[in-house]
Motif scaffolding. Structure first.
Motif, PDB file in Angstrom:
ATOM      1  N   ALA A 137      39.952  48.497  42.685  1.00 27.08           N
ATOM      2  CA  ALA A 137      39.362  47.194  42.331  1.00 27.08           C
ATOM      3  C   ALA A 137      40.254  46.030  42.708  1.00 27.08           C
ATOM      4  CB  ALA A 137      39.051  47.162  40.836  1.00 27.08           C
ATOM      5  N   PHE A 138      41.586  46.236  42.643  1.00 31.21           N
ATOM      6  CA  PHE A 138      42.540  45.158  42.903  1.00 31.21           C
ATOM      7  C   PHE A 138      43.444  45.541  44.077  1.00 31.21           C
ATOM      8  CE2 PHE A 138      41.878  45.318  38.189  1.00 31.21           C
ATOM      9  CZ  PHE A 138      41.037  44.214  38.108  1.00 31.21           C
ATOM     10  N   ASN A 146      53.293  42.947  40.863  1.00 34.45           N
ATOM     11  CA  ASN A 146      53.327  41.892  39.845  1.00 34.45           C
ATOM     12  C   ASN A 146      52.024  41.108  39.923  1.00 34.45           C
ATOM     13  OD1 ASN A 146      53.933  38.857  39.118  1.00 34.45           O
ATOM     14  ND2 ASN A 146      55.474  40.071  38.043  1.00 34.45           N
ATOM     15  N   VAL A 147      51.362  40.934  38.777  1.00 32.89           N
ATOM     16  CA  VAL A 147      50.055  40.279  38.754  1.00 32.89           C
ATOM     17  C   VAL A 147      50.143  38.846  39.261  1.00 32.89           C
ATOM     18  CG1 VAL A 147      48.171  39.496  37.271  1.00 32.89           C
ATOM     19  CG2 VAL A 147      49.217  41.733  36.863  1.00 32.89           C
ATOM     20  N   MET A 148      51.144  38.075  38.795  1.00 26.87           N
ATOM     21  CA  MET A 148      51.241  36.672  39.200  1.00 26.87           C
ATOM     22  C   MET A 148      51.489  36.551  40.707  1.00 26.87           C
ATOM     23  SD  MET A 148      50.592  34.893  36.504  1.00 26.87           S
ATOM     24  CE  MET A 148      50.777  33.410  37.469  1.00 26.87           C
ATOM     25  N   HIS A 149      52.392  37.337  41.238  1.00 26.55           N
ATOM     26  CA  HIS A 149      52.662  37.280  42.676  1.00 26.55           C
ATOM     27  C   HIS A 149      51.435  37.698  43.480  1.00 26.55           C
ATOM     28  CE1 HIS A 149      56.902  36.181  42.817  1.00 26.55           C
ATOM     29  NE2 HIS A 149      57.110  36.972  41.769  1.00 26.55           N
ATOM     30  N   TRP A 150      50.700  38.699  42.981  1.00 27.15           N
ATOM     31  CA  TRP A 150      49.482  39.133  43.663  1.00 27.15           C
ATOM     32  C   TRP A 150      48.443  38.011  43.684  1.00 27.15           C
ATOM     33  CZ3 TRP A 150      44.495  40.439  41.512  1.00 27.15           C
ATOM     34  CH2 TRP A 150      43.635  41.080  42.416  1.00 27.15           C
ATOM     35  N   LEU A 151      48.241  37.354  42.545  1.00 21.59           N
ATOM     36  CA  LEU A 151      47.265  36.272  42.468  1.00 21.59           C
ATOM     37  C   LEU A 151      47.621  35.105  43.376  1.00 21.59           C
ATOM     38  CD1 LEU A 151      46.609  36.114  38.606  1.00 21.59           C
ATOM     39  CD2 LEU A 151      44.978  36.843  40.358  1.00 21.59           C
ATOM     40  N   LEU A 152      48.920  34.811  43.488  1.00 23.92           N
ATOM     41  CA  LEU A 152      49.358  33.596  44.170  1.00 23.92           C
ATOM     42  C   LEU A 152      49.694  33.790  45.644  1.00 23.92           C
ATOM     43  CD1 LEU A 152      51.667  32.373  41.266  1.00 23.92           C
ATOM     44  CD2 LEU A 152      49.522  31.283  41.970  1.00 23.92           C
ATOM     45  N   SER A 153      49.878  35.046  46.071  1.00 20.29           N
ATOM     46  CA  SER A 153      50.343  35.248  47.440  1.00 20.29           C
ATOM     47  C   SER A 153      49.480  36.167  48.288  1.00 20.29           C
ATOM     48  CB  SER A 153      51.781  35.807  47.430  1.00 20.29           C
ATOM     49  OG  SER A 153      51.797  37.137  46.945  1.00 20.29           O
ATOM     50  N   ASP A 154      48.627  36.961  47.663  1.00 22.00           N
ATOM     51  CA  ASP A 154      47.861  37.947  48.416  1.00 22.00           C
ATOM     52  C   ASP A 154      46.413  37.482  48.543  1.00 22.00           C
ATOM     53  OD1 ASP A 154      46.431  40.243  49.321  1.00 22.00           O
ATOM     54  OD2 ASP A 154      47.982  41.547  48.504  1.00 22.00           O
ATOM     55  N   GLY A 155      45.961  37.251  49.769  1.00 19.60           N
ATOM     56  CA  GLY A 155      44.605  36.775  49.991  1.00 19.60           C
ATOM     57  C   GLY A 155      43.546  37.722  49.506  1.00 19.60           C
ATOM     58  N   ARG A 156      43.905  39.009  49.359  1.00 19.82           N
ATOM     59  CA  ARG A 156      42.922  39.975  48.866  1.00 19.82           C
ATOM     60  C   ARG A 156      42.514  39.681  47.421  1.00 19.82           C
ATOM     61  NH1 ARG A 156      46.128  45.321  50.698  1.00 19.82           N
ATOM     62  NH2 ARG A 156      47.842  43.930  50.125  1.00 19.82           N
ATOM     63  N   SER A 157      43.395  39.038  46.646  1.00 21.37           N
ATOM     64  CA  SER A 157      43.028  38.707  45.266  1.00 21.37           C
ATOM     65  C   SER A 157      41.887  37.693  45.250  1.00 21.37           C
ATOM     66  CB  SER A 157      44.236  38.173  44.499  1.00 21.37           C
ATOM     67  OG  SER A 157      44.658  36.919  45.006  1.00 21.37           O
ATOM     68  N   GLY A 158      41.940  36.727  46.159  1.00 24.71           N
ATOM     69  CA  GLY A 158      40.856  35.752  46.238  1.00 24.71           C
ATOM     70  C   GLY A 158      39.565  36.352  46.749  1.00 24.71           C
ATOM     71  N   LEU A 161      38.227  38.525  43.534  1.00 23.59           N
ATOM     72  CA  LEU A 161      37.996  37.776  42.297  1.00 23.59           C
ATOM     73  C   LEU A 161      37.082  36.593  42.591  1.00 23.59           C
ATOM     74  CD1 LEU A 161      41.646  37.793  40.892  1.00 23.59           C
ATOM     75  CD2 LEU A 161      39.679  38.962  39.874  1.00 23.59           C
ATOM     76  N   ALA A 162      35.861  36.653  42.087  1.00 23.64           N
ATOM     77  CA  ALA A 162      34.887  35.604  42.381  1.00 23.64           C
ATOM     78  C   ALA A 162      35.293  34.264  41.777  1.00 23.64           C
ATOM     79  CB  ALA A 162      33.506  36.020  41.870  1.00 23.64           C
ATOM     80  N   GLU A 163      36.048  34.304  40.688  1.00 21.10           N
ATOM     81  CA  GLU A 163      36.513  33.066  40.028  1.00 21.10           C
ATOM     82  C   GLU A 163      38.037  33.055  40.007  1.00 21.10           C
ATOM     83  OE1 GLU A 163      32.792  32.643  36.912  1.00 21.10           O
ATOM     84  OE2 GLU A 163      34.287  34.216  36.602  1.00 21.10           O
ATOM     85  N   HIS A 164      38.601  33.122  41.173  1.00 25.95           N
ATOM     86  CA  HIS A 164      40.046  33.263  41.331  1.00 25.95           C
ATOM     87  C   HIS A 164      40.807  32.159  40.615  1.00 25.95           C
ATOM     88  CE1 HIS A 164      43.917  32.902  43.539  1.00 25.95           C
ATOM     89  NE2 HIS A 164      43.871  34.223  43.502  1.00 25.95           N
TER      90      HIS A 164
END
Length: 257
Positions: A137-138, A146-158, A161-164
């Motif tokens: 899923a992620f 690390n969740v924060m680094h994934w959210l802020l640096s990995d384009g796959r998180s966007g 996640l529909a509401e990134h």
């Protein structure tokens, strides 16, 4: 006539009572424990009868060390001794140490979640373990770690996640709440300096939002194959361990596809 039996209320636990229990269990005299711990026998007596109830950390360390030499203390016993002294653990564990705390039973627990993403992370949002559903899923989260680094640096998180933006906002608000305690300042400064290199994090942090409860109780994910959106209802749990109390949390995303 019915005999009345007086029911005694159990005594509240105390440092002195537990110290006496551990000392008796090891057949140690007050004098022997005192001598090896570098304190007086009268001081040990005052601790045990409750006349001294706030021993310092070095004294408790010395007492625990000498009890340990007579008979090993379990992780639970050692933690309980320090908790009763009002001395919570302030050591900042390495991520590898926290990952080592994840027992086979804890891994089975997240595997039993089946197709629902689940895993463990620490106060710094470091990933400690994920089940296969969370890995799918992620994408990239396990590798980045690390969740924060994934959210802020990995384009796959966007992409998934529909509401990134809302998820990032919630994660930053939860982090602000988690580092409020003075003992967390030991690791918080370094983490913030690391994350502030991301402009998105710096802006969110400056906004000052804080959330102790789950700020984003549900997220919408995009299936990587079909592109279909589905909802995950998030559940977060504190997972206590004797070695590193207060550091580990579990997440479980209950999904409807």
């Amino acid at each position: 006539m019915v005999d009345l039996i007086e029911i005694m209320s159990p005594a509240m636990p105390s440092f002195g009572e537990f110290l006496r229990h551990l000392r008796d269990e090891r057949s140690l005299s007050r004098e022997g424990l005192a001598r090896s711990a570098g304190v007086s026998a009268s001081y040990i007596n005052h601790l045990e009868i409750g006349r001294r109830d706030h021993p310092t950390r070095p004294i408790v360390e010395a007492l625990a060390g000498n009890l340990e030499r007579a008979l090993p203390l379990s992780q639970d016993e050692r933690r309980y001794l320090f908790d009763l002294a009002g001395l919570p653990d302030i050591e900042v564990p390495e991520v590898a140490d926290l990952r080592a705390d994840i027992s086979p039973e804890m891994l089975r627990r997240i595997d039993r979640c089946g197709s629902d993403p689940a895993g463990y992370f620490d106060l710094r949002w470091n990933i400690l373990a994920l089940n296969d559903a969370a890995h799918q899923a992620f994408p990239g989260l396990r590798e980045i770690g690390n969740v924060m680094h994934w959210l802020l640096s990995d384009g796959r998180s966007g992409a998934v996640l529909a509401e990134h933006d809302l998820v990032v906002e919630s994660a930053v608000a939860a982090l602000r709440a988690r580092i409020a305690l003075p003992c967390n300042a030991v690791w918080a400064g370094q983490l913030l300096a690391d994350l502030c290199r991301y402009p998105e994090f710096a802006g969110r942090w400056a906004a000052g939002r804080v959330a102790y409860s789950l700020a984003q109780p549900a997220v919408r994910l995009r299936d990587r194959v079909s592109g279909k959106l589905f909802r995950l209802d998030l559940q977060l749990y504190d997972v206590d361990t004797a070695r590193h109390p207060g550091w580990t949390r579990m997440f479980w995303g209950i999904g409807a596809r």
